[in-house]
Design a protein around this motif. Structure first.
Motif, PDB file in Angstrom:
ATOM      1  N   GLN A  44       0.826  -1.203   0.000  1.00 40.82           N
ATOM      2  CA  GLN A  44       0.000   0.000   0.000  1.00 40.82           C
ATOM      3  C   GLN A  44       0.865   1.258   0.000  1.00 40.82           C
ATOM      4  OE1 GLN A  44      -2.684   0.104   3.304  1.00 40.82           O
ATOM      5  NE2 GLN A  44      -4.219   1.240   2.145  1.00 40.82           N
ATOM      6  N   GLN A  45       1.959   1.223   0.754  1.00 40.37           N
ATOM      7  CA  GLN A  45       2.848   2.382   0.823  1.00 40.37           C
ATOM      8  C   GLN A  45       3.341   2.783  -0.562  1.00 40.37           C
ATOM      9  OE1 GLN A  45       6.170   1.802   3.529  1.00 40.37           O
ATOM     10  NE2 GLN A  45       7.240   3.576   2.709  1.00 40.37           N
ATOM     11  N   PHE A  46       3.555   1.790  -1.442  1.00 41.10           N
ATOM     12  CA  PHE A  46       4.101   2.100  -2.767  1.00 41.10           C
ATOM     13  C   PHE A  46       3.088   1.903  -3.894  1.00 41.10           C
ATOM     14  CE2 PHE A  46       7.971   1.491  -0.251  1.00 41.10           C
ATOM     15  CZ  PHE A  46       8.580   2.704  -0.528  1.00 41.10           C
ATOM     16  N   GLY A  47       1.813   1.704  -3.537  1.00 38.49           N
ATOM     17  CA  GLY A  47       0.774   1.582  -4.565  1.00 38.49           C
ATOM     18  C   GLY A  47       0.915   0.339  -5.427  1.00 38.49           C
ATOM     19  N   VAL A  48       1.426  -0.749  -4.837  1.00 37.05           N
ATOM     20  CA  VAL A  48       1.585  -2.001  -5.585  1.00 37.05           C
ATOM     21  C   VAL A  48       0.371  -2.892  -5.348  1.00 37.05           C
ATOM     22  CG1 VAL A  48       2.938  -4.134  -5.698  1.00 37.05           C
ATOM     23  CG2 VAL A  48       4.086  -1.922  -5.540  1.00 37.05           C
ATOM     24  N   GLU A  49      -0.164  -3.495  -6.408  1.00 36.05           N
ATOM     25  CA  GLU A  49      -1.316  -4.379  -6.294  1.00 36.05           C
ATOM     26  C   GLU A  49      -0.897  -5.831  -6.490  1.00 36.05           C
ATOM     27  OE1 GLU A  49      -4.177  -2.803  -9.072  1.00 36.05           O
ATOM     28  OE2 GLU A  49      -4.567  -1.072  -7.757  1.00 36.05           O
ATOM     29  N   LEU A  50      -1.379  -6.713  -5.600  1.00 37.36           N
ATOM     30  CA  LEU A  50      -1.118  -8.151  -5.748  1.00 37.36           C
ATOM     31  C   LEU A  50      -2.162  -8.695  -6.713  1.00 37.36           C
ATOM     32  CD1 LEU A  50       0.613 -10.556  -4.787  1.00 37.36           C
ATOM     33  CD2 LEU A  50      -1.114 -10.970  -3.037  1.00 37.36           C
ATOM     34  N   VAL A  51      -1.716  -9.172  -7.862  1.00 37.69           N
ATOM     35  CA  VAL A  51      -2.649  -9.538  -8.940  1.00 37.69           C
ATOM     36  C   VAL A  51      -2.683 -11.028  -9.240  1.00 37.69           C
ATOM     37  CG1 VAL A  51      -2.490  -7.268 -10.022  1.00 37.69           C
ATOM     38  CG2 VAL A  51      -0.905  -9.081 -10.738  1.00 37.69           C
ATOM     39  N   GLY A  52      -1.941 -11.839  -8.460  1.00 43.10           N
ATOM     40  CA  GLY A  52      -1.989 -13.277  -8.709  1.00 43.10           C
ATOM     41  C   GLY A  52      -0.899 -13.981  -7.949  1.00 43.10           C
ATOM     42  N   GLY A  53      -0.823 -15.285  -8.182  1.00 43.82           N
ATOM     43  CA  GLY A  53       0.217 -16.044  -7.497  1.00 43.82           C
ATOM     44  C   GLY A  53      -0.052 -17.521  -7.582  1.00 43.82           C
ATOM     45  N   ASP A  54       0.540 -18.256  -6.682  1.00 42.19           N
ATOM     46  CA  ASP A  54       0.323 -19.692  -6.616  1.00 42.19           C
ATOM     47  C   ASP A  54       0.517 -20.112  -5.168  1.00 42.19           C
ATOM     48  OD1 ASP A  54      -0.409 -22.065  -7.780  1.00 42.19           O
ATOM     49  OD2 ASP A  54       1.624 -22.613  -8.382  1.00 42.19           O
ATOM     50  N   THR A  55      -0.251 -21.100  -4.718  1.00 41.64           N
ATOM     51  CA  THR A  55      -0.211 -21.527  -3.321  1.00 41.64           C
ATOM     52  C   THR A  55      -0.114 -23.035  -3.277  1.00 41.64           C
ATOM     53  OG1 THR A  55      -1.641 -19.656  -2.776  1.00 41.64           O
ATOM     54  CG2 THR A  55      -1.447 -21.384  -1.128  1.00 41.64           C
ATOM     55  N   THR A  56       0.957 -23.540  -2.669  1.00 42.82           N
ATOM     56  CA  THR A  56       1.116 -24.991  -2.564  1.00 42.82           C
ATOM     57  C   THR A  56       1.589 -25.352  -1.160  1.00 42.82           C
ATOM     58  OG1 THR A  56       3.455 -25.048  -3.176  1.00 42.82           O
ATOM     59  CG2 THR A  56       1.890 -25.117  -4.981  1.00 42.82           C
ATOM     60  N   ARG A  57       1.459 -26.627  -0.806  1.00 42.52           N
ATOM     61  CA  ARG A  57       1.999 -27.097   0.463  1.00 42.52           C
ATOM     62  C   ARG A  57       3.424 -27.592   0.247  1.00 42.52           C
ATOM     63  NH1 ARG A  57      -0.151 -29.341   5.411  1.00 42.52           N
ATOM     64  NH2 ARG A  57      -2.287 -29.252   4.650  1.00 42.52           N
ATOM     65  N   GLY A  58       4.308 -27.225   1.181  1.00 43.77           N
ATOM     66  CA  GLY A  58       5.703 -27.658   1.069  1.00 43.77           C
ATOM     67  C   GLY A  58       6.553 -26.858   2.032  1.00 43.77           C
ATOM     68  N   PRO A  59       7.872 -27.007   1.973  1.00 39.67           N
ATOM     69  CA  PRO A  59       8.746 -26.225   2.854  1.00 39.67           C
ATOM     70  C   PRO A  59       8.524 -24.733   2.609  1.00 39.67           C
ATOM     71  CG  PRO A  59       9.995 -27.863   1.583  1.00 39.67           C
ATOM     72  CD  PRO A  59       8.606 -27.862   1.035  1.00 39.67           C
ATOM     73  N   LEU A  60       8.608 -23.925   3.670  1.00 39.08           N
ATOM     74  CA  LEU A  60       8.305 -22.495   3.557  1.00 39.08           C
ATOM     75  C   LEU A  60       9.229 -21.819   2.547  1.00 39.08           C
ATOM     76  CD1 LEU A  60       6.673 -20.092   4.510  1.00 39.08           C
ATOM     77  CD2 LEU A  60       8.289 -19.807   6.409  1.00 39.08           C
ATOM     78  N   ASN A  61       8.597 -21.209   1.535  1.00 42.09           N
ATOM     79  CA  ASN A  61       9.310 -20.626   0.413  1.00 42.09           C
ATOM     80  C   ASN A  61       8.426 -19.510  -0.136  1.00 42.09           C
ATOM     81  OD1 ASN A  61      10.630 -20.205  -2.034  1.00 42.09           O
ATOM     82  ND2 ASN A  61      11.048 -22.371  -2.313  1.00 42.09           N
ATOM     83  N   LEU A  62       8.996 -18.341  -0.355  1.00 42.99           N
ATOM     84  CA  LEU A  62       8.205 -17.164  -0.723  1.00 42.99           C
ATOM     85  C   LEU A  62       8.837 -16.530  -1.951  1.00 42.99           C
ATOM     86  CD1 LEU A  62       8.326 -15.918   2.936  1.00 42.99           C
ATOM     87  CD2 LEU A  62       6.292 -16.889   1.833  1.00 42.99           C
ATOM     88  N   SER A  63       8.074 -16.446  -3.024  1.00 44.35           N
ATOM     89  CA  SER A  63       8.649 -15.912  -4.256  1.00 44.35           C
ATOM     90  C   SER A  63       7.726 -14.854  -4.838  1.00 44.35           C
ATOM     91  CB  SER A  63       8.852 -17.050  -5.259  1.00 44.35           C
ATOM     92  OG  SER A  63       9.371 -16.529  -6.457  1.00 44.35           O
ATOM     93  N   VAL A  64       8.262 -13.668  -5.036  1.00 43.37           N
ATOM     94  CA  VAL A  64       7.474 -12.569  -5.612  1.00 43.37           C
ATOM     95  C   VAL A  64       8.009 -12.236  -6.996  1.00 43.37           C
ATOM     96  CG1 VAL A  64       7.015 -10.080  -5.429  1.00 43.37           C
ATOM     97  CG2 VAL A  64       6.728 -11.550  -3.428  1.00 43.37           C
ATOM     98  N   THR A  65       7.102 -12.055  -7.941  1.00 40.47           N
ATOM     99  CA  THR A  65       7.476 -11.420  -9.205  1.00 40.47           C
ATOM    100  C   THR A  65       6.879 -10.029  -9.175  1.00 40.47           C
ATOM    101  OG1 THR A  65       7.617 -13.475 -10.422  1.00 40.47           O
ATOM    102  CG2 THR A  65       7.241 -11.482 -11.725  1.00 40.47           C
ATOM    103  N   ILE A  66       7.736  -9.034  -9.356  1.00 40.57           N
ATOM    104  CA  ILE A  66       7.265  -7.660  -9.314  1.00 40.57           C
ATOM    105  C   ILE A  66       7.299  -7.077 -10.717  1.00 40.57           C
ATOM    106  CG2 ILE A  66       9.529  -6.672  -8.737  1.00 40.57           C
ATOM    107  CD1 ILE A  66       7.248  -5.073  -6.701  1.00 40.57           C
ATOM    108  N   MET A  67       6.306  -6.235 -10.997  1.00 43.70           N
ATOM    109  CA  MET A  67       6.226  -5.588 -12.306  1.00 43.70           C
ATOM    110  C   MET A  67       6.050  -4.096 -12.102  1.00 43.70           C
ATOM    111  SD  MET A  67       3.773  -8.476 -13.862  1.00 43.70           S
ATOM    112  CE  MET A  67       3.376  -8.974 -12.190  1.00 43.70           C
TER     113      MET A  67
END
Ligand code: ADP
Ligand code: MG
Length: 315
Positions: free
Chosen positions: A107-130
């Motif tokens: 919100q601070q930078f006006g970025v919108e989360l527009v999609g992603g993927d959610t799976t079960r597994g070891p904790l892993n966080l990956s963002v693609t920014i545009m």
């Protein structure tokens, strides 16, 4: 809780700047006329980039912050992100805090989360920014010119100093730790600085692997060398009290997420006034020279002997 409940509850927020956001097979995005799309991905892996018991709010912040830092380093306006998460379990308290940290910064930078993927597994966080940048205004690593001044934002090495304490390589007082821990856990992406330096800087990179390594990328891409004055490096007061470790943290410590850039010496005053306007210290630490590689001078003007090497996942 189903996977779809989880996505709806924790990751779906209004996206007024998006033609089509979360919920279909893909998002539909429109960049402004005359702009280029700028895309980057950064992944945070438990045990490699953060401790498994890391505070989830701060982790949400950092997951997006490291990606915003890449937009900053290109001189781009961040617009959208996608988030791929692998989770060991649907822990609602954890998800609540993680998404709060992520969206507070979004919100601070006006970025919108527009999609992603959610799976079960070891904790892993990956963002693609545009993001977007006007044609030919992007700030590349390859633009440094002989005679340019070399600059950095903020202070260097605080995150590495906090990490050294957490890994019990040094001992910081409580006051010292609370002074440098925010740099490690809650880095502030220099997006506004990146935008202000469009048309001013000749080359830029964000410092994620240490000053020497990242400045080295500019020098390699630009086929030039640099001379850096160690006494000119911006170090926080805490660093001054741990000067043995400080040199290594400031030169080779990762995770600063400050910007390193080069600009013509004619731009010096303009850059100082950008720093004043943004209330962010900007420090000239050296200059770009003909040749290759980086020489760091000590206070007496003698070259420092440097152990090479920043963090490399495969070395
Ligand atoms: P698909 O089966 O087509 O891959 P998914 O079931 O994975 O679709 O995702 C459904 C919708 O939810 C998509 O719009 C996807 O982009 C979005 N989505 C999934 N996971 C996340 C997440 N962690 N954050 C944001 N959006 C997500
Ligand atoms: Mg999917």
């Amino acid at each position: 809780m189903t996977e779809f409940d989880l996505i709806r509850r924790y990751f779906t927020r209004p996206t007024p700047g998006t033609l089509l956001g979360i919920g279909d097979d893909a998002a539909l995005l429109q960049v402004n006329t005359g702009n280029m799309l700028v895309v980057s991905t950064d992944m945070l892996v438990s045990g490699t980039h953060f401790f498994p018991d890391a505070d989830p709010f701060l982790l949400g912040h950092k997951t997006l912050a490291v990606n915003l830092s890449d937009m900053a380093a290109m001189g781009a306006t961040p617009r959208w992100a996608t988030l791929a998460v692998s989770l060991p379990e649907a822990n609602e308290a954890w998800l609540e805090k993680f998404s709060a940290g992520f969206f507070a910064l979004a919100q601070q930078f006006g970025v919108e989360l527009v999609g992603g993927d959610t799976t079960r597994g070891p904790l892993n966080l990956s963002v693609t920014i545009m993001g977007e940048v006007p044609q030919a205004m992007a700030l590349l690593r390859s633009g440094a010119q002989v005679g340019d001044e070399v600059w950095v934002s903020g202070t260097l090495g605080d995150a590495a100093l906090a990490l050294a304490h957490l890994q019990q390589r040094i001992v910081l007082s409580d006051a010292e730790l609370s002074a440098c821990a925010p740099a490690l856990h809650q880095p502030q992406p220099r997006v506004l600085l990146g935008l202000a330096l469009r048309g001013v800087a000749n080359s830029m990179i964000d410092i994620s692997d240490g000053l020497l390594a990242d400045l080295g990328h500019i020098l390699d891409a630009s086929e030039v060398g640099a001379q850096v004055e160690f006494p000119a490096l911006p170090l926080s007061p805490t660093m001054g009290r741990h000067i043995g470790t400080a040199r290594q943290c400031a030169l080779s410590g990762g995770d600063d997420y400050e910007l390193c850039f080069t600009a013509s010496a004619k731009r010096h005053a303009e850059i100082m006034s950008i720093g004043a306007r943004l209330e962010l210290p900007l420090t000239c630490i050296g200059k770009v020279v003909a040749g290759r590689g980086c020489i760091v001078h000590d206070a007496a003007g003698n070259p420092l002997k440097l152990e090479s090497g920043s963090y490399d996942h495969f070395r």
